[in-house]
Design a protein around this motif. Structure first.
Motif, PDB file in Angstrom:
ATOM      1  N   LYS A   1      -6.617  -1.988   1.012  1.00 23.94           N
ATOM      2  CA  LYS A   1      -6.968  -2.355  -0.370  1.00 23.94           C
ATOM      3  C   LYS A   1      -6.167  -1.528  -1.370  1.00 23.94           C
TER       4      LYS A   1
ATOM      5  N   ALA B   1      -2.639  -2.909  -1.365  1.00 18.56           N
ATOM      6  CA  ALA B   1      -2.602  -4.197  -2.061  1.00 18.56           C
ATOM      7  C   ALA B   1      -2.665  -4.001  -3.573  1.00 18.56           C
ATOM      8  N   ALA B   2      -3.509  -3.083  -4.021  1.00 17.22           N
ATOM      9  CA  ALA B   2      -3.605  -2.803  -5.463  1.00 17.22           C
ATOM     10  C   ALA B   2      -2.295  -2.217  -5.989  1.00 17.22           C
TER      11      ALA B   2
ATOM     12  N   THR C   1       0.656  -2.808  -4.909  1.00  6.56           N
ATOM     13  CA  THR C   1       1.618  -3.916  -5.006  1.00  6.56           C
ATOM     14  C   THR C   1       1.260  -4.848  -6.156  1.00  6.56           C
ATOM     15  N   GLN C   2      -0.006  -5.128  -6.306  1.00  8.64           N
ATOM     16  CA  GLN C   2      -0.476  -6.068  -7.329  1.00  8.64           C
ATOM     17  C   GLN C   2       0.005  -5.679  -8.723  1.00  8.64           C
ATOM     18  N   ILE C   3      -0.042  -4.376  -9.035  1.00 11.60           N
ATOM     19  CA  ILE C   3       0.343  -3.975 -10.397  1.00 11.60           C
ATOM     20  C   ILE C   3       1.650  -3.176 -10.428  1.00 11.60           C
ATOM     21  N   ASP C   4       2.420  -3.260  -9.359  1.00 13.43           N
ATOM     22  CA  ASP C   4       3.744  -2.619  -9.329  1.00 13.43           C
ATOM     23  C   ASP C   4       3.686  -1.142  -9.733  1.00 13.43           C
TER      24      ASP C   4
ATOM     25  N   ALA D   1      -4.575   1.135 -10.299  1.00 14.33           N
ATOM     26  CA  ALA D   1      -4.594   0.614  -8.931  1.00 14.33           C
ATOM     27  C   ALA D   1      -5.805   1.132  -8.163  1.00 14.33           C
TER      28      ALA D   1
ATOM     29  N   ILE E   1      -8.687  -0.900  -9.225  1.00 14.41           N
ATOM     30  CA  ILE E   1      -8.641  -2.247  -8.621  1.00 14.41           C
ATOM     31  C   ILE E   1      -9.106  -2.176  -7.162  1.00 14.41           C
TER      32      ILE E   1
END
Length: 154
Positions: A84, A87-88, A90-93, A143, A146
């Motif tokens: 998780k 993934a967070a 990556t989600q917000i770079d 992140a 998130i």
């Protein structure tokens, strides 16, 4: 010759007991995701988990890992919380140069295991020992929020 449990696998390494875990991982085991930063446990680039606790591998000797489990960035995605966090990220770079990020992810994962719904103060305290020269602290904190909102693993 010590045997270390690295990412779930017992690995015999021909290293002295006083060698820092960082060098055993990078130079002997070939796991280069853990980075050398300062060498004195101040920057957090070398953060790994030892029995689930975030530690600075640049100053922790191999002998301290006897009978314990070392988890590195290479395996943190197998941990539901670590997945998780990644993934967070990556989600917000989050990543800019990326050098410190393995240590940041390891510290964030340990935080969320200990405190699944951290306050901003909890995040600041847990991450304060991890330096990001690029200054991505705002994205790191976002992140972590998130990943925490994604919930604890079932």
């Amino acid at each position: 010759m010590p045997t270390l449990n690295i990412n779930g696998t017992d690995t015999a390494l021909d290293v002295p007991d006083d060698m820092p875990i960082l060098w055993a991982l990078r130079d002997v085991a070939g796991l280069t995701g853990t980075k050398f930063g300062c060498g004195v446990a101040l920057c957090g680039a070398c953060t790994v988990h030892l029995d689930g606790q975030a530690i600075r591998s640049c100053v922790t000797p191999v002998s301290a890992a006897a009978g314990k489990k070392i988890t590195t960035i290479e395996a943190i995605g197998k941990d539901p919380v670590g997945a998780k966090v990644q993934a967070a990220w990556t989600q917000i770079d989050v990543v800019q140069c990326g050098y410190c990020q393995s240590g940041q992810v390891m510290a964030a994962t340990a935080l969320l295991h200990a405190t699944p719904k951290p306050s901003d103060t909890d995040i600041d305290n847990a991450m304060s020992g991890n330096i990001c020269r690029c200054g991505t602290y705002g994205r790191i904190k976002a992140a972590i929020r998130i990943a925490a909102a994604a919930g604890a693993p079932k």
